[in-house]
Design a protein around this motif. Structure first.
Motif, PDB file in Angstrom:
ATOM      1  N   LEU A  87       0.853  -1.187   0.000  1.00 21.86           N
ATOM      2  CA  LEU A  87       0.000   0.000   0.000  1.00 21.86           C
ATOM      3  C   LEU A  87       0.890   1.239   0.000  1.00 21.86           C
ATOM      4  CD1 LEU A  87      -2.812  -0.986   2.521  1.00 21.86           C
ATOM      5  CD2 LEU A  87      -2.715  -1.336   0.047  1.00 21.86           C
ATOM      6  N   ARG A  88       0.346   2.313  -0.499  1.00 17.88           N
ATOM      7  CA  ARG A  88       1.139   3.534  -0.616  1.00 17.88           C
ATOM      8  C   ARG A  88       1.604   4.042   0.754  1.00 17.88           C
ATOM      9  NH1 ARG A  88       0.691   6.664  -5.175  1.00 17.88           N
ATOM     10  NH2 ARG A  88       0.328   8.554  -3.977  1.00 17.88           N
ATOM     11  N   ASP A  89       0.745   3.965   1.765  1.00 20.34           N
ATOM     12  CA  ASP A  89       1.174   4.446   3.083  1.00 20.34           C
ATOM     13  C   ASP A  89       2.197   3.500   3.718  1.00 20.34           C
ATOM     14  OD1 ASP A  89      -0.532   2.373   3.751  1.00 20.34           O
ATOM     15  OD2 ASP A  89      -1.933   3.590   4.913  1.00 20.34           O
ATOM     16  N   GLU A  90       2.140   2.213   3.368  1.00 17.65           N
ATOM     17  CA  GLU A  90       3.137   1.271   3.871  1.00 17.65           C
ATOM     18  C   GLU A  90       4.515   1.589   3.288  1.00 17.65           C
ATOM     19  OE1 GLU A  90       0.462  -2.777   4.577  1.00 17.65           O
ATOM     20  OE2 GLU A  90       1.401  -2.427   2.615  1.00 17.65           O
ATOM     21  N   ALA A  91       4.550   1.905   2.003  1.00 14.13           N
ATOM     22  CA  ALA A  91       5.813   2.262   1.357  1.00 14.13           C
ATOM     23  C   ALA A  91       6.388   3.536   1.978  1.00 14.13           C
ATOM     24  CB  ALA A  91       5.602   2.463  -0.144  1.00 14.13           C
ATOM     25  N   GLN A  92       5.521   4.502   2.237  1.00 11.68           N
ATOM     26  CA  GLN A  92       5.976   5.746   2.860  1.00 11.68           C
ATOM     27  C   GLN A  92       6.482   5.495   4.273  1.00 11.68           C
ATOM     28  OE1 GLN A  92       5.511   7.809  -0.502  1.00 11.68           O
ATOM     29  NE2 GLN A  92       6.355   8.623   1.362  1.00 11.68           N
ATOM     30  N   SER A  93       5.858   4.558   4.957  1.00 14.76           N
ATOM     31  CA  SER A  93       6.283   4.223   6.315  1.00 14.76           C
ATOM     32  C   SER A  93       7.698   3.663   6.326  1.00 14.76           C
ATOM     33  CB  SER A  93       5.315   3.205   6.932  1.00 14.76           C
ATOM     34  OG  SER A  93       5.730   2.842   8.231  1.00 14.76           O
ATOM     35  N   VAL A  94       8.001   2.813   5.355  1.00 15.73           N
ATOM     36  CA  VAL A  94       9.344   2.245   5.254  1.00 15.73           C
ATOM     37  C   VAL A  94      10.369   3.350   4.979  1.00 15.73           C
ATOM     38  CG1 VAL A  94      10.847   0.719   3.922  1.00 15.73           C
ATOM     39  CG2 VAL A  94       8.521  -0.003   4.478  1.00 15.73           C
ATOM     40  N   ILE A  95      10.042   4.240   4.053  1.00 12.51           N
ATOM     41  CA  ILE A  95      10.942   5.342   3.711  1.00 12.51           C
ATOM     42  C   ILE A  95      11.187   6.227   4.939  1.00 12.51           C
ATOM     43  CG2 ILE A  95      11.290   7.383   2.280  1.00 12.51           C
ATOM     44  CD1 ILE A  95      11.389   4.690   0.780  1.00 12.51           C
ATOM     45  N   SER A  96      10.135   6.517   5.665  1.00  9.74           N
ATOM     46  CA  SER A  96      10.262   7.346   6.858  1.00  9.74           C
ATOM     47  C   SER A  96      11.127   6.663   7.908  1.00  9.74           C
ATOM     48  CB  SER A  96       8.873   7.638   7.440  1.00  9.74           C
ATOM     49  OG  SER A  96       8.968   8.324   8.661  1.00  9.74           O
ATOM     50  N   HIS A  97      10.941   5.355   8.041  1.00 13.77           N
ATOM     51  CA  HIS A  97      11.661   4.579   9.050  1.00 13.77           C
ATOM     52  C   HIS A  97      13.163   4.576   8.820  1.00 13.77           C
ATOM     53  CE1 HIS A  97      12.682   1.390  11.826  1.00 13.77           C
ATOM     54  NE2 HIS A  97      13.114   0.626  10.834  1.00 13.77           N
ATOM     55  N   ILE A  98      13.594   4.485   7.572  1.00 10.58           N
ATOM     56  CA  ILE A  98      15.024   4.337   7.293  1.00 10.58           C
ATOM     57  C   ILE A  98      15.747   5.662   7.072  1.00 10.58           C
ATOM     58  CG2 ILE A  98      14.627   2.059   6.293  1.00 10.58           C
ATOM     59  CD1 ILE A  98      15.067   3.264   3.528  1.00 10.58           C
ATOM     60  N   THR A  99      15.028   6.767   7.042  1.00  9.67           N
ATOM     61  CA  THR A  99      15.668   8.064   6.840  1.00  9.67           C
ATOM     62  C   THR A  99      15.897   8.762   8.176  1.00  9.67           C
ATOM     63  OG1 THR A  99      13.465   8.995   6.353  1.00  9.67           O
ATOM     64  CG2 THR A  99      14.889   8.465   4.486  1.00  9.67           C
ATOM     65  N   GLU A 126       2.752  11.576  10.756  1.00 13.02           N
ATOM     66  CA  GLU A 126       4.146  11.999  10.875  1.00 13.02           C
ATOM     67  C   GLU A 126       4.995  11.380   9.772  1.00 13.02           C
ATOM     68  OE1 GLU A 126       5.470  14.296  12.863  1.00 13.02           O
ATOM     69  OE2 GLU A 126       3.415  14.705  13.504  1.00 13.02           O
ATOM     70  N   VAL A 127       4.624  10.181   9.360  1.00 12.88           N
ATOM     71  CA  VAL A 127       5.328   9.504   8.267  1.00 12.88           C
ATOM     72  C   VAL A 127       5.269  10.366   7.014  1.00 12.88           C
ATOM     73  CG1 VAL A 127       5.111   7.608   6.612  1.00 12.88           C
ATOM     74  CG2 VAL A 127       5.061   7.125   9.063  1.00 12.88           C
ATOM     75  N   TYR A 128       4.070  10.806   6.656  1.00 13.54           N
ATOM     76  CA  TYR A 128       3.904  11.627   5.466  1.00 13.54           C
ATOM     77  C   TYR A 128       4.546  13.001   5.621  1.00 13.54           C
ATOM     78  CZ  TYR A 128       1.057   8.685   2.442  1.00 13.54           C
ATOM     79  OH  TYR A 128       0.643   7.697   1.593  1.00 13.54           O
ATOM     80  N   ALA A 129       4.468  13.558   6.810  1.00  8.32           N
ATOM     81  CA  ALA A 129       5.079  14.863   7.035  1.00  8.32           C
ATOM     82  C   ALA A 129       6.580  14.796   6.755  1.00  8.32           C
ATOM     83  CB  ALA A 129       4.830  15.311   8.478  1.00  8.32           C
ATOM     84  N   LYS A 130       7.195  13.709   7.161  1.00  3.70           N
ATOM     85  CA  LYS A 130       8.638  13.532   6.971  1.00  3.70           C
ATOM     86  C   LYS A 130       8.991  13.275   5.513  1.00  3.70           C
ATOM     87  CE  LYS A 130      12.428  10.700   8.822  1.00  3.70           C
ATOM     88  NZ  LYS A 130      12.739   9.582   9.753  1.00  3.70           N
ATOM     89  N   THR A 131       8.303  12.333   4.881  1.00  6.88           N
ATOM     90  CA  THR A 131       8.648  11.977   3.502  1.00  6.88           C
ATOM     91  C   THR A 131       8.285  13.090   2.517  1.00  6.88           C
ATOM     92  OG1 THR A 131       6.554  10.748   3.280  1.00  6.88           O
ATOM     93  CG2 THR A 131       8.516   9.493   3.893  1.00  6.88           C
ATOM     94  N   LEU A 132       7.219  13.817   2.806  1.00  7.36           N
ATOM     95  CA  LEU A 132       6.871  14.957   1.961  1.00  7.36           C
ATOM     96  C   LEU A 132       7.928  16.047   2.077  1.00  7.36           C
ATOM     97  CD1 LEU A 132       3.023  15.216   2.648  1.00  7.36           C
ATOM     98  CD2 LEU A 132       4.086  14.619   0.455  1.00  7.36           C
ATOM     99  N   ALA A 149      -4.026   7.929  11.213  1.00  6.02           N
ATOM    100  CA  ALA A 149      -3.384   8.712  12.275  1.00  6.02           C
ATOM    101  C   ALA A 149      -1.916   8.334  12.451  1.00  6.02           C
ATOM    102  CB  ALA A 149      -4.154   8.521  13.585  1.00  6.02           C
ATOM    103  N   TRP A 150      -1.620   7.025  12.366  1.00  5.19           N
ATOM    104  CA  TRP A 150      -0.241   6.566  12.566  1.00  5.19           C
ATOM    105  C   TRP A 150       0.693   7.046  11.455  1.00  5.19           C
ATOM    106  CZ3 TRP A 150       2.033   3.855   8.673  1.00  5.19           C
ATOM    107  CH2 TRP A 150       1.199   3.186   7.777  1.00  5.19           C
ATOM    108  N   ALA A 151       0.105   7.391  10.300  1.00  6.57           N
ATOM    109  CA  ALA A 151       0.928   7.762   9.147  1.00  6.57           C
ATOM    110  C   ALA A 151       1.085   9.268   8.970  1.00  6.57           C
ATOM    111  CB  ALA A 151       0.335   7.163   7.872  1.00  6.57           C
TER     112      ALA A 151
END
Length: 265
Positions: free
Chosen positions: A96-108, A133-139, A129-131
């Motif tokens: 899923l798109r949010d799962e991919a963003q979560s991985v990117i956020s996690h490793i950066t 901050e994930v999106y805020a970071k990757t964006l 809700a959990w995503a």
């Protein structure tokens, strides 16, 4: 893939770099990206596709003799893509798109980012809700994809192969934002790797220096109390010395911290 296709440049790049592959000469850009395909491609971007497997895969649906065992084992060792509470990895499921963003956020690398950036998108209310901050970071890092509508994030949609190509290409362009523990020295580059190691050493050294500084200041306070009478007798002379020493020491400390910060940042 037609030359006018929206992600043609990124697709050409990831295929050329062997991050993603063709099947019978086709890329299948609109096809979904499976979880195991995403893992394999991510390992290549990070230069970890040949990482030695030293632990046993814990997922019940990943057979030891399967060709997906090694990449999932490497992902597990590095902590890239997690499985599910059921104890399964579900390798063939779409990412899923949010799962991919979560991985990117996690490793950066971590940073203070403006979470309000997510609210600018038309479907911000669909971001779990959990995503947020994930999106805020990757964006903020520019490692995201939102085609065809730039005002939508579509967090719960399946990630297509074309979208994965764009995401992975952007990640590869920003490997300096990936935490050192997730990428190999080969990908990092010798000079950058050494600089990162030096940065860690300097961080530790500066931390120890601040601890010692606190001790010195405490000792100075004790000496000041013991010599109170002496200072009274030589107030003007010692005051000048004190001021001179303080200016000199503060200047030294300021310059030292500036040097460390330059190296760290």
């Amino acid at each position: 893939v037609d030359a006018s296709y929206w992600a043609q440049t990124e697709i050409a790049a990831v295929v050329s770099d062997s991050v993603m592959t063709l099947t019978d000469g086709n890329f299948n850009p609109e096809g979904r990206m499976s979880r195991v395909e995403f893992v394999k491609a991510l390992l290549k971007v990070l230069g970890q596709e040949n990482l030695e497997v030293t632990s046993k895969v814990k997922f019940s649906d990943v057979a030891l003799n399967s060709d997906i065992y090694a990449p999932i084992a490497r992902s597990q060792q590095l902590g890239l893509v997690y499985g599910y509470p059921s104890g399964k990895f579900l390798p063939d499921n779409a990412v899923l798109r949010d799962e991919a963003q979560s991985v990117i956020s996690h490793i950066t690398i971590d940073a203070d980012v403006d979470s309000s950036i997510v609210a600018k998108y038309a479907d911000a209310d669909k971001v779990p809700a959990w995503a947020n901050e994930v999106y805020a970071k990757t964006l903020s890092y520019g490692i995201y994809v939102n085609y065809p509508n730039e005002n939508e994030l579509r967090p719960t949609d399946e990630l297509t192969r074309a979208e994965a190509a764009v995401l992975l290409h952007r990640l590869r362009q920003r490997l300096n934002l990936v935490k050192t523990e997730y990428k190999s020295e080969t990908v990092l580059g010798t000079e950058e790797f050494k600089k990162e190691e030096n940065r860690k050493i300097l961080q530790l050294a500066y931390g120890e220096f601040k601890k010692q500084l606190a001790v010195w200041e405490l000792q100075a306070d004790f000496r000041a109390e013991d010599e109170e009478e002496k200072r009274k007798r030589k107030e003007e002379e010692q005051g000048k010395i004190k001021i001179g020493e303080q200016v000199s020491f503060e200047k030294y400390l300021k310059n030292f911290k500036k040097t460390i910060d330059n190296e760290i940042l």
